[in-house]
Design an enzyme around this catalytic site. Sequence first.
Site, mmCIF file in Angstrom:
data_model
loop_
_atom_site.group_PDB
_atom_site.id
_atom_site.type_symbol
_atom_site.label_atom_id
_atom_site.label_comp_id
_atom_site.label_asym_id
_atom_site.label_seq_id
_atom_site.Cartn_x
_atom_site.Cartn_y
_atom_site.Cartn_z
ATOM 1 N N HIS A 252 22.474 -2.712 -9.956
ATOM 2 C CA HIS A 252 22.036 -3.366 -8.729
ATOM 3 C C HIS A 252 21.572 -2.335 -7.694
ATOM 4 C CE1 HIS A 252 24.975 -6.027 -10.682
ATOM 5 N NE2 HIS A 252 24.325 -7.039 -10.126
ATOM 6 N N MET A 286 27.127 4.818 -11.843
ATOM 7 C CA MET A 286 25.858 5.107 -12.512
ATOM 8 C C MET A 286 24.980 6.009 -11.649
ATOM 9 S SD MET A 286 26.188 3.665 -15.410
ATOM 10 C CE MET A 286 27.948 3.979 -15.281
ATOM 11 N N GLU A 287 25.048 5.812 -10.343
ATOM 12 C CA GLU A 287 24.296 6.680 -9.433
ATOM 13 C C GLU A 287 24.779 8.125 -9.535
ATOM 14 O OE1 GLU A 287 23.859 2.550 -7.726
ATOM 15 O OE2 GLU A 287 25.444 3.689 -8.704
ATOM 16 N N ASP A 301 14.044 22.703 -15.610
ATOM 17 C CA ASP A 301 12.617 22.794 -15.307
ATOM 18 C C ASP A 301 12.281 24.077 -14.553
ATOM 19 O OD1 ASP A 301 9.875 21.764 -15.011
ATOM 20 O OD2 ASP A 301 10.419 21.531 -12.906
#
Length: 333
Positions: A252, A286-287, A301
């Site tokens: 959500h 989850m964040e 990277d």
Amino acid sequence: MSVRMIDVSGKESVYREAWVEGLIRLRPELAKVIGDSWFIGLGNLASSISVAAVVAVKRAWEFIPLLHPIPITNVEVELTHGYDYVGLRVGAKTVAQTGVEMDALFGALTGLVTAWNVIKARHCVCGPNGDCRVVEEGEVGGLSFSGVGEIKGIEGVRVIRKIKGGLSSGNGTEGTGSINVNNAPSLVTLFDASNEPTYIGEAEASGFIKLKPSTVELIRSGGVEKGDVLATAQLAAISMAKRAWELLPLIHQNYLTHVAVGAEVKDNGVYVKVTTRNVSRTGSAMEALMATGAALLTIWDMVKKYEKDENGQYPDTEVSFIRLEKAVKTPMQ
């Protein structure tokens, strides 16, 4: 120290391909439930992982600060599962002036966090004799939940093949048991949080990227060409925490009130820890996981120039030990 994107305008656009693999480690009782149907928790695990991974490959440049936007020409996702894990391989192709391995890595990591989100709606519970079984959320009875350890973590996220020039050579995964996701049931569900109370939530996640000792020294000395590695990774993590709902199909939108990112340089890599806090009808685990992954991939990277071998591969670089260390929700009074 400044930060800059490498100028690739003088490079030729050529065919490029990268394959990445990784897995999410589970309690065996939980892994067994997945079976051949790939249906668990919030629904179709295979479809959820695959869609999230493909979307993330195409949008990686939006979330990894110094990544160039490139035209993705193909994405393939292959899934496997075993005694105590769900694994995936993500392949990405492009014709561009720079490589596609970071895009594939971001897709794989997003797919694995999506798996975590779908699976966590099922739980293992253990009785007094130590026997464990999988139950639906709320079906606790006289048993007790055994905590966040049901999902052990994300491991072994690495580049297994990178190609520049020529034609596609395939992924080299013959016989690995990859599946056709169309064989799995099609139902997925966004959990209905309408009747949930408003929570004060807090979550902590951590992870590690293994690097060459020489790369570690460059980070410590400030000698990385792209700039301040740790500061850039921290900003990437904060940005990702706020935008995780855009990438994970079944979480959500969330009101985050705090994101803290710590990064510690070790002798063999960098350890990252993210803390999130929120006030909403759901938590922020989850964040925190996605933010941790974004920080680790941003580090990759920024230092990939120094991690490649003479063939352009990454024999020493790996993201691993992504763990959810804390996830609590306290109803507001």
